[in-house]
Design an enzyme around this catalytic site. Structure first.
Site, PDB file in Angstrom:
ATOM      1  N   GLU A   1      -0.095   6.648 -19.729  1.00  0.00           N
ATOM      2  CA  GLU A   1       0.348   5.586 -18.828  1.00  0.00           C
ATOM      3  C   GLU A   1       1.870   5.457 -18.843  1.00  0.00           C
ATOM      4  O   GLU A   1       2.502   5.302 -17.787  1.00  0.00           O
ATOM      5  CB  GLU A   1      -0.305   4.262 -19.235  1.00  0.00           C
ATOM      6  CG  GLU A   1       0.309   3.006 -18.641  1.00  0.00           C
ATOM      7  CD  GLU A   1       0.111   2.864 -17.144  1.00  0.00           C
ATOM      8  OE1 GLU A   1       0.653   1.898 -16.569  1.00  0.00           O
ATOM      9  OE2 GLU A   1      -0.586   3.705 -16.534  1.00  0.00           O
TER      10      GLU A   1
ATOM     11  N   ASN B   1      -6.360   5.093   9.809  1.00  0.00           N
ATOM     12  CA  ASN B   1      -6.232   5.433   8.389  1.00  0.00           C
ATOM     13  C   ASN B   1      -7.266   6.508   8.080  1.00  0.00           C
ATOM     14  O   ASN B   1      -8.402   6.423   8.542  1.00  0.00           O
ATOM     15  CB  ASN B   1      -6.518   4.220   7.497  1.00  0.00           C
ATOM     16  CG  ASN B   1      -5.502   3.125   7.653  1.00  0.00           C
ATOM     17  OD1 ASN B   1      -4.441   3.327   8.237  1.00  0.00           O
ATOM     18  ND2 ASN B   1      -5.824   1.953   7.145  1.00  0.00           N
ATOM     19  N   GLY B   2      -6.897   7.488   7.271  1.00  0.00           N
ATOM     20  CA  GLY B   2      -7.837   8.541   6.905  1.00  0.00           C
ATOM     21  C   GLY B   2      -7.376   9.895   7.391  1.00  0.00           C
ATOM     22  O   GLY B   2      -6.219  10.097   7.755  1.00  0.00           O
TER      23      GLY B   2
ATOM     24  N   HIS C   1       0.331  22.543 -30.245  1.00  0.00           N
ATOM     25  CA  HIS C   1      -0.408  23.587 -29.540  1.00  0.00           C
ATOM     26  C   HIS C   1       0.232  23.936 -28.205  1.00  0.00           C
ATOM     27  O   HIS C   1      -0.451  24.396 -27.282  1.00  0.00           O
ATOM     28  CB  HIS C   1      -1.858  23.157 -29.342  1.00  0.00           C
ATOM     29  CG  HIS C   1      -2.609  22.976 -30.618  1.00  0.00           C
ATOM     30  ND1 HIS C   1      -2.973  24.034 -31.428  1.00  0.00           N
ATOM     31  CD2 HIS C   1      -3.009  21.851 -31.264  1.00  0.00           C
ATOM     32  CE1 HIS C   1      -3.592  23.579 -32.492  1.00  0.00           C
ATOM     33  NE2 HIS C   1      -3.628  22.245 -32.420  1.00  0.00           N
TER      34      HIS C   1
ATOM     35  N   TRP D   1       1.322   6.349   5.960  1.00  0.00           N
ATOM     36  CA  TRP D   1       1.687   7.217   4.841  1.00  0.00           C
ATOM     37  C   TRP D   1       1.350   8.630   5.279  1.00  0.00           C
ATOM     38  O   TRP D   1       0.192   8.956   5.532  1.00  0.00           O
ATOM     39  CB  TRP D   1       0.894   6.818   3.589  1.00  0.00           C
ATOM     40  CG  TRP D   1       1.305   7.492   2.327  1.00  0.00           C
ATOM     41  CD1 TRP D   1       2.298   7.113   1.477  1.00  0.00           C
ATOM     42  CD2 TRP D   1       0.700   8.660   1.751  1.00  0.00           C
ATOM     43  NE1 TRP D   1       2.347   7.976   0.404  1.00  0.00           N
ATOM     44  CE2 TRP D   1       1.381   8.940   0.546  1.00  0.00           C
ATOM     45  CE3 TRP D   1      -0.345   9.502   2.131  1.00  0.00           C
ATOM     46  CZ2 TRP D   1       1.058  10.007  -0.286  1.00  0.00           C
ATOM     47  CZ3 TRP D   1      -0.676  10.584   1.315  1.00  0.00           C
ATOM     48  CH2 TRP D   1       0.021  10.821   0.125  1.00  0.00           C
TER      49      TRP D   1
ATOM     50  N   ARG E   1       0.812  -1.215   0.000  1.00  0.00           N
ATOM     51  CA  ARG E   1       0.000   0.000   0.000  1.00  0.00           C
ATOM     52  C   ARG E   1       0.850   1.272   0.000  1.00  0.00           C
ATOM     53  O   ARG E   1       0.348   2.344  -0.337  1.00  0.00           O
ATOM     54  CB  ARG E   1      -0.908   0.011   1.242  1.00  0.00           C
ATOM     55  CG  ARG E   1      -2.073  -0.970   1.163  1.00  0.00           C
ATOM     56  CD  ARG E   1      -2.787  -1.077   2.481  1.00  0.00           C
ATOM     57  NE  ARG E   1      -4.082  -1.717   2.318  1.00  0.00           N
ATOM     58  CZ  ARG E   1      -5.257  -1.106   2.505  1.00  0.00           C
ATOM     59  NH1 ARG E   1      -5.277   0.146   2.886  1.00  0.00           N
ATOM     60  NH2 ARG E   1      -6.380  -1.751   2.330  1.00  0.00           N
TER      61      ARG E   1
END
Length: 605
Positions: free
Chosen positions: A477, A98-99, A500, A74, A27
């Site tokens: 990607e 978490n959050g 452009h 994180w 994660r």
């Protein structure tokens, strides 16, 4: 995003928690910690950086106890330091979270005025300090948790342990996933089934707003209104088998080499005798008036590719938007509309919010997911499963091509349902898809030219990726992968848009990587590349034999790919651009599987 593990058991909790956290490393995280109850008191170990650092701390200072919580963080509020690492604890309570607690500043001011002393810069510590104050005022743990939850605003998954209560964990969920695992004389909490797979396959998921009291002999669930509720147990397909790299250096390399099998598995499930075979859907494909697609990151690029296929083949208008912006436009959505969501984890906060907005606007919901037990799966009317298996590398590889493959078959199925694609054309396009696994294996077996190209790209400071039509998202990607794991600045553009603005960036130091298989848009792309070459751009061509021959006069380097029908080309051309990013990252010595600042499952907005 972050990872939570909890255990109420009979043997050493720290070892089980550490193993669970290792399974959540994919994660992404920047610090970690564990807290247990030792002789009724809270003890904890924390470390910044990787789990090996925490394991080293535990080796020097072992942690006893059979009840505990663990966390990989994180960073959001506060730097990734040991003092900001979870669990946050007082003498009475320890919390992992978490959050994001959106009202943390107001809560902190209130708590400091009441005499609570903070030791970190995080929003999470406000939960611990709020609980500590409630406990000090005489509330029992369950009552304190219930009162504290009522004060929190924002998104959270929580696990709490309390001094003096050696067989109790309280969990809660609002906008971030949490699961309860059932064992033999033990109970578990985890962010997802993968974390709990070595311990149990019997899982119950909290619904949004739920909280749960977990003891060694079971769990009691409560809804947002505080009333007891029942949450069904499910058997997860995941097992406790080790998620190893085999003979590969990195998980990403292993997962790149799984492209052929994963794509083949999807096609085997979704094509029967060359005909699209979708699961039973609770809505009529022929009545869909418009599709609204939303996703994040690589999944969004898969949706952009699908937009091209769906409009071109099925003649259905498709609106595509990144999930983090979509619901804030409050777009009007049509009657008989379909919401199409794409997510590897099924827990992406922004995509889940987009799903809920679409559902509230009366759309039928179809989600393309790799985790059938996820929050998005539970809230969708139907899902199309990518069956890519666990993807541990943070940068998506096989999950992305699985999403593309699922969406390609869905486009065929929708076109057939609307009677705008005949049987012969459908069979021809299905046959093109069935070629992809073998052609993908050829690319993976002959990656010498890609490795050679990587030596050139590794020296660049800026790289441009160009593509047209369904290959434009593949350019996006390719640029994203290079940025994510090699930290080289790269941008993807529709080739026709280069003149452009982006053409101003082109000089002899800027590689221009073109995704240009033979097909209806080849000549247009070739003209754009001529414009770049005339200004000194170093043209790198990803094309088949015919396309490469026609561009040989301007190409500084060419990656020759198998010839395939243009319909299937975006799936096939994804593989070499991902491989290029991987080889560049290896040359630059970056952390390929866990690139800095990134998380695999982004469960905060």
């Amino acid at each position: 995003m972050c990872g939570i593990v909890g255990v109420v058991g009979q043997s050493g909790a720290a070892e089980l928690l550490l193993e669970g956290l290792r399974r959540l490393e994919y994660r992404g995280y920047d610090s970690a910690g564990i807290a247990t109850l030792v002789n009724g008191h809270i003890d904890r170990r924390r470390a910044e950086g990787k789990l090996n650092n925490l394991a080293g701390v535990l080796g020097r200072q072992p942690l006893a106890g059979v009840t505990g919580i663990g966390h990989t963080r994180w960073a959001t509020h506060g730097a990734p330091t040991e003092s900001n690492a979870h669990p946050h604890a007082t003498a009475r309570v320890a919390v992992v979270h978490n959050g994001i607690i959106e009202n943390h500043a107001a809560l902190r001011a209130e708590l400091e005025a009441a005499g609570q002393v903070f030791a970190s810069d995080t929003d999470t510590e406000t939960i611990a300090q709020l609980l500590d104050l409630l406990l000090a005022r005489g509330l029992a743990p369950i009552d304190a948790a219930k009162a504290a939850l009522a004060r929190l605003e924002g998104a959270y998954a929580l696990a709490l342990i309390f001094a003096g209560h050696p067989e109790l964990i309280i969990g809660a969920q609002k906008g971030a996933p949490l699961a309860v695992g059932y064992g033999a004389q033990a109970m578990y909490l985890g962010s997802d089934a993968l974390a709990l797979a070595p311990l149990t396959r019997e899982i119950a998921y909290l619904q949004d707003g739920d909280w749960v009291v977990v003891r060694r002999d079971g769990a009691t669930f409560f809804g947002a209104d505080g009333q007891e509720v029942t949450r069904p147990k499910k058997l997860t397909a995941l097992t406790g088998a080790a998620l190893g790299k085999g003979n590969f250096r990195h998980f990403m390399e292993k997962e790149l080499h799984e492209h052929p099998v994963v794509i083949g598995d999807v096609l085997h499930r979704m094509l029967e005798g060359g005909t699209p075979a979708l699961p039973d859907l609770p809505f009529d494909l022929a009545r869909i008036s418009r599709i609204t697609m939303s996703a994040c990151g690589s999944a969004y690029y898969a949706g952009l590719t699908a937009k091209f296929w769906l409009e071109n083949l099925a003649r259905v208008p498709v609106e595509a938007d990144v999930a983090s912006e979509f619901r804030y436009r409050t777009p009007p959505l049509p009657e008989d509309g379909l919401g199409l969501l794409v997510s590897q984890s099924g827990e992406t906060a922004d995509t889940l919010a987009a799903l809920r907005y679409m559902k509230a606007e009366g759309q039928k919901i179809l989600s393309v997911l790799n985790v059938p037990e996820s929050s998005m799966a539970r809230e969708s009317d139907a899902i199309l499963e990518t069956i890519a298996g666990p993807e541990i590398g943070v940068a998506s590889t096989k999950a992305f091509t699985a999403q593309l493959t699922v969406l390609a078959v869905f486009a065929l199925a929708l076109a057939r349902a609307r009677h705008v694609l005949g049987e012969a054309d459908c069979a021809r396009l299905a046959a093109a898809l069935l070629e992809v696994p073998a052609r993908a294996a050829e690319i993976l077996a002959n990656d010498g030219p890609i490795k050679h190209l990587a030596t050139r790209i590794a020296e660049a400071r800026d790289v441009l990726y160009l593509g047209r039509g369904a290959c434009f998202p593949i350019a996006l990607e390719g640029a994203l992968k290079l940025k994510e794991i090699s930290y080289i600045h790269a941008e993807g553009y529709a080739a026709g848009e280069m003149k452009h603005g982006p053409i101003a960036l082109i000089d002899k130091s800027v590689p221009v990587i073109a995704i240009c298989p033979s097909g209806p848009l080849f000549e247009k792309t070739a003209s754009n590349l001529q414009e770049a070459a005339a200004r000194g751009g170093q043209i790198v061509v990803f094309s088949d034999e015919d396309g490469a021959a026609r561009l040989k006069n301007i190409a500084a380097e060419t990656i020759l790919l198998p010839t395939i029908d243009p319909f299937a080309a975006p799936i096939l051309h994804t593989i070499p651009v991902q491989m290029l990013a991987y080889h560049v990252a290896v040359l630059k010595g970056t952390d390929v599987d866990q690139p800095r600042n990134l998380a695999k499952s982004v469960t905060v907005e």
